[in-house]
Design an enzyme around this catalytic site. Structure first.
Site, mmCIF file in Angstrom:
data_model
loop_
_atom_site.group_PDB
_atom_site.id
_atom_site.type_symbol
_atom_site.label_atom_id
_atom_site.label_comp_id
_atom_site.label_asym_id
_atom_site.label_seq_id
_atom_site.Cartn_x
_atom_site.Cartn_y
_atom_site.Cartn_z
ATOM 1 N N HIS A 285 83.923 50.101 40.608
ATOM 2 C CA HIS A 285 83.411 48.919 40.192
ATOM 3 C C HIS A 285 82.685 49.071 38.701
ATOM 4 O O HIS A 285 82.448 50.275 38.485
ATOM 5 C CB HIS A 285 82.467 48.225 40.940
ATOM 6 C CG HIS A 285 81.174 48.920 41.148
ATOM 7 N ND1 HIS A 285 80.874 49.917 41.750
ATOM 8 C CD2 HIS A 285 80.002 48.443 40.744
ATOM 9 C CE1 HIS A 285 79.598 50.322 41.784
ATOM 10 N NE2 HIS A 285 78.960 49.606 41.170
ATOM 11 N N ASP B 89 79.290 47.218 36.964
ATOM 12 C CA ASP B 89 78.238 46.030 37.268
ATOM 13 C C ASP B 89 78.505 45.033 36.433
ATOM 14 O O ASP B 89 78.411 45.099 35.103
ATOM 15 C CB ASP B 89 76.923 46.926 37.176
ATOM 16 C CG ASP B 89 76.415 47.831 38.207
ATOM 17 O OD1 ASP B 89 77.418 48.381 38.666
ATOM 18 O OD2 ASP B 89 75.345 47.832 38.489
ATOM 19 N N HIS C 117 82.420 53.181 37.907
ATOM 20 C CA HIS C 117 81.402 54.229 38.808
ATOM 21 C C HIS C 117 81.475 53.719 40.174
ATOM 22 O O HIS C 117 81.986 52.689 40.653
ATOM 23 C CB HIS C 117 80.181 54.322 38.165
ATOM 24 C CG HIS C 117 79.341 52.832 38.302
ATOM 25 N ND1 HIS C 117 79.399 51.988 37.529
ATOM 26 C CD2 HIS C 117 78.208 52.584 39.471
ATOM 27 C CE1 HIS C 117 78.354 51.056 38.286
ATOM 28 N NE2 HIS C 117 77.952 51.294 39.042
ATOM 29 N N ARG D 278 66.175 51.299 39.932
ATOM 30 C CA ARG D 278 67.128 50.950 39.099
ATOM 31 C C ARG D 278 66.981 49.769 38.338
ATOM 32 O O ARG D 278 66.465 48.709 38.765
ATOM 33 C CB ARG D 278 68.519 50.544 39.977
ATOM 34 C CG ARG D 278 69.782 49.682 39.108
ATOM 35 C CD ARG D 278 70.911 49.707 40.114
ATOM 36 N NE ARG D 278 70.766 48.383 40.716
ATOM 37 C CZ ARG D 278 71.631 47.953 41.621
ATOM 38 N NH1 ARG D 278 72.822 48.508 41.610
ATOM 39 N NH2 ARG D 278 71.492 46.878 42.457
#
Ligand code: OGA
Ligand code: MN
Length: 300
Positions: A103, A105, A263, A279
């Site tokens: 995917h 983000d 990723h 994150r």
């Protein structure tokens, strides 16, 4: 002095000479942006950071997105999300299954994602080797190697990206604990449309902006043609020759460019092998702005 050591791979470089507990100088920020454009995945090793350091660093690049549920944010720095398989008192302390399929983000937002910043607090190890790699795929190379007829075919086409595609795929996995999105959660993440080919705001290179995690429909063609195009692009973009595997070490701060890469997180560790990442998900709200270009990207 900051030094960039490119990896012997299609993507990636290690950045030496940075301590991100201190504010990043303008000169170092410029250098990092350029390096991001060149290498797409940047590792800053051996960083002993508090969550607020991760947030301060990330906010240099743009606005930070918070989670759809509002859960799993760090108490001391709300922009910092927690990814982890660790449980306390039987309760997950972070998202246990983030990113476990290919995917990009925030391709499902109108603004798009620019970078992710992950700080490795705990890395699962087995037999002296790290587990829980993150794999990346280079969408500059994916575009460049498209057959000319395909380049012509997708020029000017756009696709619809929907957060629910990835979410529902995870819900459908055996053993998943994710509930389906509620109507309110879906309303918070309406689908977005983006061209299949982007010009990268830093490198100026063309990138294939499409990913199996969120892209669900090519617009302005019939359903069968959309499925044919997506099927071809997904298979093309995930060829092993475009991929790079990042092996984590505790203290690594990794930032990667969403516009030029895909990723996926490799879930090859067990519940007894703790993984903990902090994150920040940074939006592309600034990087496409002429003002940002003038200030940070045009040669001084
Ligand atoms: C992410 C993600 C990968 C990982 O943070 O967006 O997909 O390896 N994580 O944790
Ligand atoms: Mn991700």
């Amino acid at each position: 002095m900051l030094r960039i050591e490119p990896h012997d791979a299609i993507l990636g470089a290690t950045i030496h000479g940075l301590d991100l507990r201190a504010p990043l100088s303008d000169a170092d920020f410029r250098t990092l942006l350029r390096a991001l454009g060149d290498h797409c995945v940047l590792r800053v090793p051996a960083q002993a950071l508090e969550p607020r350091h991760v947030a301060d660093f990330s906010l240099r690049f743009g606005q930070v997105q918070t989670s759809v549920s509002g859960k799993y944010h760090h108490a001391e720095a709300p922009q910092v999300g927690i990814l982890s398989n660790i449980k306390r008192g039987g309760v997950n302390i972070g998202i246990p299954d983030a990113g476990q399929d290919w995917h990009t983000d925030m391709s499902y937002t109108a603004t798009r994602g620019f970078i992710n910043v992950l700080h490795a607090v705990e890395v699962p190890m087995r037999d002296g080797r790290p587990l829980g790699d993150t794999l990346f795929a280079d969408m500059r190379a994916a575009y460049d190697t498209l057959p000319e007829a395909w380049k012509a075919r997708i020029e000017g086409l756009s696709a619809t990206h929907d957060f629910n595609v990835f979410w529902q795929n995870m819900v459908n996995r055996p053993g998943s604990t994710r509930p389906p999105l509620t109507a309110e959660e879906r309303a918070k993440r309406p689908p977005a449309t983006h061209p299949l080919v982007l010009r990268h705001p830093i490198s100026g290179r063309r990138v294939l902006y499409c990913n199996p995690g969120y892209a669900e429909r090519v617009n302005s063609v019939g359903e069968a043609e959309s499925a044919e195009i997506l099927d071809f692009l997904f298979r093309h973009q995930l060829q092993p020759r475009f991929q790079y595997a990042f092996h984590w070490a505790v203290g690594d701060l990794l930032l990667w460019d969403h516009l030029a890469t895909l990723h996926t997180a490799i879930a090859d560790y067990t519940a007894d092998e703790p993984r903990l990442m902090h994150r920040c998900q940074v939006m592309a709200d600034q990087v496409f702005q002429p003002e940002f270009r003038r200030q940070w990207l045009d040669a001084a």
